[in-house]
Design an enzyme around this catalytic site. Sequence first.
Site, PDB file in Angstrom:
ATOM      1  N   ASP A 186      -1.415  -8.465   1.150  1.00  0.00           N
ATOM      2  CA  ASP A 186      -0.166  -8.475   0.391  1.00  0.00           C
ATOM      3  C   ASP A 186       0.261  -9.905   0.068  1.00  0.00           C
ATOM      4  OD1 ASP A 186      -0.320  -5.775   1.062  1.00  0.00           O
ATOM      5  OD2 ASP A 186       1.822  -5.582   1.413  1.00  0.00           O
ATOM      6  N   GLY A 205       0.810  -1.201   0.000  1.00  0.00           N
ATOM      7  CA  GLY A 205       0.000   0.000   0.000  1.00  0.00           C
ATOM      8  C   GLY A 205       0.846   1.256   0.000  1.00  0.00           C
ATOM      9  N   SER A 206       0.322   2.323  -0.594  1.00  0.00           N
ATOM     10  CA  SER A 206       1.002   3.610  -0.556  1.00  0.00           C
ATOM     11  C   SER A 206       0.827   4.244   0.821  1.00  0.00           C
ATOM     12  CB  SER A 206       0.452   4.521  -1.651  1.00  0.00           C
ATOM     13  OG  SER A 206       0.707   3.973  -2.929  1.00  0.00           O
ATOM     14  N   GLY A 207       1.552   5.332   1.045  1.00  0.00           N
ATOM     15  CA  GLY A 207       1.503   5.999   2.334  1.00  0.00           C
ATOM     16  C   GLY A 207       2.713   5.734   3.195  1.00  0.00           C
ATOM     17  N   HIS A 208       3.651   4.911   2.673  1.00  0.00           N
ATOM     18  CA  HIS A 208       4.861   4.560   3.428  1.00  0.00           C
ATOM     19  C   HIS A 208       6.120   5.168   2.802  1.00  0.00           C
ATOM     20  CE1 HIS A 208       2.238   1.840   5.491  1.00  0.00           C
ATOM     21  NE2 HIS A 208       2.056   1.077   4.427  1.00  0.00           N
ATOM     22  N   HIS A 258      -0.046   0.883   9.700  1.00  0.00           N
ATOM     23  CA  HIS A 258      -1.370   1.265   9.191  1.00  0.00           C
ATOM     24  C   HIS A 258      -2.272   1.716  10.338  1.00  0.00           C
ATOM     25  CE1 HIS A 258       0.191  -2.024   6.518  1.00  0.00           C
ATOM     26  NE2 HIS A 258       0.063  -1.025   5.660  1.00  0.00           N
ATOM     27  N   LYS A 286       5.811  -7.855   2.698  1.00  0.00           N
ATOM     28  CA  LYS A 286       5.516  -7.597   4.108  1.00  0.00           C
ATOM     29  C   LYS A 286       4.353  -8.483   4.535  1.00  0.00           C
ATOM     30  CE  LYS A 286       4.747  -3.137   3.968  1.00  0.00           C
ATOM     31  NZ  LYS A 286       4.644  -3.092   2.485  1.00  0.00           N
TER      32      LYS A 286
END
Length: 329
Positions: free
Chosen positions: A109, A53-56, A218, A104
């Site tokens: 995922d 996921g994006s945001g990292h 998250h 991860k």
Amino acid sequence: MKKIINNPSHVVDEMLEGFAYANSDLIKRVPDTTVIVKKSLEKGKVGLVSGGGSGHEPSHAGFVGKGMLTAAVAGEVFTSPSPDQVLEGIRAADQGEGVLLIIKNYSGDVMNFEMAAELAETEDITVKQVIVDDDIAVEDSTHTNGRRGVAGTIIMHKLLGAAAEQGSSLTELKQLGDELVKQIKTIGVALTPATVPEVGKPGFTLDSDEMEYGVGIHGEPGYRRESLKSSRAIADELIAQLKKEYQWAQGESFGLLVNGLGATPLMEQYLFINDVREKLEQEGITIKFKKVGSLMTSLDMAGVSMTLVKIKDDKWLEYWSHPVEVVGW
């Protein structure tokens, strides 16, 4: 919510476009995908693919380039990329010697990357995988069977990337990755929550004088919430938890990563690693390599995580110092 965005639904696509434009000397975006691939591929080398996921950011696209990842696949914010997106990443990274997936440990995922691997096998691309589960805070959490994969993933990118560039085979990289997973452990603390753009409000709440040990990247629950403590006290707590896991003895050697979670200034990260240094010296632990920076973030979450990797092979030190040409390192 105050964020520099346009339409919350278009954040990831626009971010990837900007990332590709700003770093066009090192990487490119595969058209009509969420895949970032390094600009120059080397035939005869194993491809390394990671993502999530994006945001990292800068994870994972920031570690695409010479000496680290071949490609990274982005999902929506805090959401796994689809199997089709991951398959595009595998195709882009294939240089004729197979592809290793660095995943991860989150249920979405793992499922989607494994499905993509099966699809790639039908196209005669040999794929193996390593699942990173370095977060020692909790055993099972939201979206996870077993421990979560967090900042230790960056160490996997660095060491496996160097080994791949030096010519290790897919089987050798898989063996190295599985051994590294056993030796990498992370724990963190959050001071403020993250706000997902499409949600528009924090994922959890903390009072102004509170912090929470073990929060996931998250916003998953940690293991204890208490009043805000000093950097030194936080270092003592995180090191105590890591010591319990490793059962270390004086004189043992480790690598160290202090990671900012998104809204933590470098001033505080450097202050914190100084406290970590003092405590580890008291424990008789030798640090062979170290890194400080916001590498595996959680949007605008304030806090830090601390990752240790127990050095089982001096070759790992060589891999750590191997030069890279990536955006995020």
